[in-house]
Design a protein around this motif. Structure first.
Motif, PDB file in Angstrom:
ATOM      1  N   PRO A 322       0.857  -1.196   0.000  1.00 41.23           N
ATOM      2  CA  PRO A 322       0.000   0.000   0.000  1.00 41.23           C
ATOM      3  C   PRO A 322       0.895   1.249   0.000  1.00 41.23           C
ATOM      4  N   GLY A 323       0.556   2.216  -0.861  1.00 41.96           N
ATOM      5  CA  GLY A 323       1.386   3.429  -0.963  1.00 41.96           C
ATOM      6  C   GLY A 323       2.599   3.236  -1.867  1.00 41.96           C
ATOM      7  N   GLY A 324       2.721   2.049  -2.432  1.00 41.76           N
ATOM      8  CA  GLY A 324       3.893   1.738  -3.257  1.00 41.76           C
ATOM      9  C   GLY A 324       3.756   2.254  -4.683  1.00 41.76           C
ATOM     10  N   PHE A 325       4.905   2.351  -5.381  1.00 45.25           N
ATOM     11  CA  PHE A 325       4.941   2.852  -6.763  1.00 45.25           C
ATOM     12  C   PHE A 325       5.291   1.735  -7.738  1.00 45.25           C
ATOM     13  N   LEU A 326       4.563   1.718  -8.854  1.00 46.41           N
ATOM     14  CA  LEU A 326       4.897   0.797  -9.935  1.00 46.41           C
ATOM     15  C   LEU A 326       5.300   1.612 -11.162  1.00 46.41           C
ATOM     16  N   ALA A 327       6.507   1.356 -11.666  1.00 44.28           N
ATOM     17  CA  ALA A 327       6.920   1.956 -12.946  1.00 44.28           C
ATOM     18  C   ALA A 327       6.901   0.835 -13.970  1.00 44.28           C
ATOM     19  N   VAL A 356      -3.397   5.340  -8.778  1.00 38.26           N
ATOM     20  CA  VAL A 356      -3.452   6.618  -9.491  1.00 38.26           C
ATOM     21  C   VAL A 356      -2.219   6.736 -10.380  1.00 38.26           C
ATOM     22  N   VAL A 357      -2.398   7.440 -11.519  1.00 38.80           N
ATOM     23  CA  VAL A 357      -1.266   7.677 -12.420  1.00 38.80           C
ATOM     24  C   VAL A 357      -0.524   8.916 -11.927  1.00 38.80           C
ATOM     25  N   ILE A 358       0.773   8.769 -11.756  1.00 35.69           N
ATOM     26  CA  ILE A 358       1.593   9.898 -11.278  1.00 35.69           C
ATOM     27  C   ILE A 358       2.356  10.546 -12.436  1.00 35.69           C
ATOM     28  N   GLU A 359       2.932   9.712 -13.309  1.00 36.02           N
ATOM     29  CA  GLU A 359       3.722  10.255 -14.421  1.00 36.02           C
ATOM     30  C   GLU A 359       3.580   9.367 -15.644  1.00 36.02           C
ATOM     31  N   LYS A 380       7.419   3.479 -23.945  1.00 35.41           N
ATOM     32  CA  LYS A 380       6.424   4.228 -23.162  1.00 35.41           C
ATOM     33  C   LYS A 380       6.314   3.580 -21.801  1.00 35.41           C
ATOM     34  N   GLY A 381       5.848   4.373 -20.850  1.00 35.31           N
ATOM     35  CA  GLY A 381       5.748   3.820 -19.507  1.00 35.31           C
ATOM     36  C   GLY A 381       4.879   4.686 -18.628  1.00 35.31           C
ATOM     37  N   TRP A 382       4.504   4.128 -17.514  1.00 36.72           N
ATOM     38  CA  TRP A 382       3.652   4.832 -16.566  1.00 36.72           C
ATOM     39  C   TRP A 382       4.189   4.631 -15.155  1.00 36.72           C
ATOM     40  N   LEU A 383       4.048   5.683 -14.355  1.00 35.93           N
ATOM     41  CA  LEU A 383       4.317   5.530 -12.925  1.00 35.93           C
ATOM     42  C   LEU A 383       2.966   5.609 -12.221  1.00 35.93           C
ATOM     43  N   LEU A 384       2.671   4.565 -11.466  1.00 37.84           N
ATOM     44  CA  LEU A 384       1.382   4.509 -10.760  1.00 37.84           C
ATOM     45  C   LEU A 384       1.629   4.339  -9.270  1.00 37.84           C
ATOM     46  N   ARG A 385       0.682   4.844  -8.479  1.00 40.59           N
ATOM     47  CA  ARG A 385       0.794   4.647  -7.033  1.00 40.59           C
ATOM     48  C   ARG A 385      -0.423   3.883  -6.553  1.00 40.59           C
ATOM     49  N   ALA A 386      -0.154   2.910  -5.723  1.00 38.44           N
ATOM     50  CA  ALA A 386      -1.252   2.075  -5.219  1.00 38.44           C
ATOM     51  C   ALA A 386      -1.751   2.613  -3.872  1.00 38.44           C
ATOM     52  N   TYR A 387      -3.072   2.475  -3.663  1.00 35.93           N
ATOM     53  CA  TYR A 387      -3.600   2.815  -2.337  1.00 35.93           C
ATOM     54  C   TYR A 387      -3.420   1.649  -1.389  1.00 35.93           C
TER      55      TYR A 387
END
Ligand SMILES: C[S@@+](CC[C@H](N)C(=O)[O-])C[C@H]1O[C@@H](n2cnc3c(N)ncnc32)[C@H](O)[C@@H]1O
Length: 387
Positions: A322-327, A356-359, A380-387
């Motif tokens: 929870p609160g972690g980031f996935l790139a 949520v999408v961060i970048e 291409k890529g996305w940085l997402l943050r998990a609740y």
């Protein structure tokens, strides 16, 4: 120059013409530079011609001009000017200097490794101009060494065998380069691509800001992301890579940059197996980087590639704290940024996780994207943050 007639509109922006659109090749020979007209007699552009490839025509100019030594040299100057401008005021000396169609040189890739160059030829038209390419590279860059690493799968489709050789200069063992403040040992002759993935330079930098806790660098190669995560302050990085030589260089790079090797755990494993084992262990991670190789180079391989991303996303989302980031990244040409995001979305839905999408990430501008040529926007890529 010979003339080729193709069934294309006069305002075509895309630089490729597929074989089925060639109406009359006249007496053009494989590898020729040709003038292309459409069936209404309108001039379209100057192209390299290879009837043995389904990508039969590749544009290098919108004007009527041959692709001779002068034209190649002129394009190299322009390509180098753009990079010098891009990196002005920095100490960067290693980057991509030629990116195929985006630099009006279809079938040619050149990476600059400080004072030396590595080039890659992927088309018959460029192969036939190899001597000019070598001479023009010497004239424009005056490199201390020149290496050819023409081993891409695309060469087979052009009817060309692989070629890896030192053209001149001395290249023994790995050399050391510095990219965005991190030093790397690079194996030019044995590594992937030309030896280093320059395309991720700014994405790695951006990830340092989000670094925290325990991180997982999946498909780590020689540690581009691992090193930036260490710089960003993570406690520990787990790096997973199937090729032991790459992992050994990763460890060398960790100490080369003065980081404590105890902060890194390396796994010489297939990522898919590693993830299954981790899921059983109940571990979780605060940052996960997913940078797999291209799952497809062909349009027809897209659904298979999407299955691969789904498998990975299903697993990494279960490992993300929870609160972690996935790139998450894709360098598959035919997978769009939306396809990639949709893949994460499907996994999130199945696992009932909110993100949520961060970048949004893309390749660095030393790999410019040619307008009207979506294939040139391959990373291409996305940085997402998990609740
Ligand atoms: C795109 S590169 C990663 C680049 C890296 N992130 C960097 O910043 O330099 C992909 C890497 O995945 C590795 N690889 C390919 N298939 C793999 C698998 N099934 N399991 C683990 N590693 C794999 C390749 O050897 C290659 O080093």
């Amino acid at each position: 120059m010979k003339r080729v007639i193709a069934k294309v509109p006069p305002d075509i922006l895309h630089p490729w013409i597929y074989s089925k659109r060639v109406a009359d090749p006249g007496d053009a020979q494989p590898g020729d530079d040709v003038l292309v007209y459409n069936t209404r007699g309108e001039f379209i552009g100057s192209y390299l011609y290879n009837p043995n490839s389904i990508l039969t025509l590749r544009r290098y100019s919108r004007r009527q001009e041959p692709l001779d030594f002068i034209a190649i040299k002129d394009r190299l100057y322009r390509a180098y000017e753009l990079r010098k401008y891009l990196f002005r005021g920095t100490s960067e000396t290693s980057y991509r200097v030629v990116f195929g169609e985006s630099d009006a040189l279809p079938g040619l890739i050149v990476d600059k490794y400080d004072k030396g160059l590595v080039f890659q030829i992927t088309t018959l038209g460029m192969e036939k101009r190899r001597e000019w390419v070598v001479k023009a590279l010497e004239d424009v860059f005056q490199p201390e060494f020149l290496v050819e690493k023409s081993d891409s799968s695309g060469r087979r489709e052009e009817g060309l065998p692989p070629r890896t050789e030192v053209v001149f200069g001395t290249v023994e063992g790995p050399l050391t380069i510095e990219v965005e403040g991190i030093r790397y040992r690079v194996h030019l002759l044995e590594g992937n691509k030309t030896g280093f993935f320059f395309d991720q330079r700014y994405n790695r930098l951006r990830l340092t800001r989000w670094a925290k806790g325990r991180a997982l660098d999946l498909f780590s190669y020689t540690g581009g992301f691992t090193l930036h995560l260490l710089k960003g302050g993570v406690k520990k990085v787990f790096a997973v890579e199937i090729n032991l030589n790459h992992l050994n260089l990763l460890k060398e790079n960790v100490t080369l940059n003065g980081f404590d090797l105890n902060r890194v755990v390396t796994f010489h494993k297939d990522v898919f197996h590693f993830l299954d084992e981790m899921l059983l262990s109940g571990e979780s991670f605060d940052v996960i980087v997913l940078d797999p190789p291209a799952f497809t180079h062909k349009r027809g391989g897209k659904s298979g590639a999407l299955r691969g991303y789904r498998l990975l996303h299903d697993r990494v989302l279960r490992l993300l704290a929870p609160g972690g980031f996935l790139a998450t990244f894709s360098c598959s040409m035919h997978v769009s940024d939306r396809d990639l995001l949709e893949s994460v979305e499907r996994s999130a839905r199945a696992l009932k996780r909110q993100l949520v999408v961060i970048e949004r990430f893309q390749q660095s501008p030393d790999h410019p994207i040619l307008l009207g040529f979506p294939e040139s926007e391959y990373l291409k890529g996305w940085l997402l943050r998990a609740y």
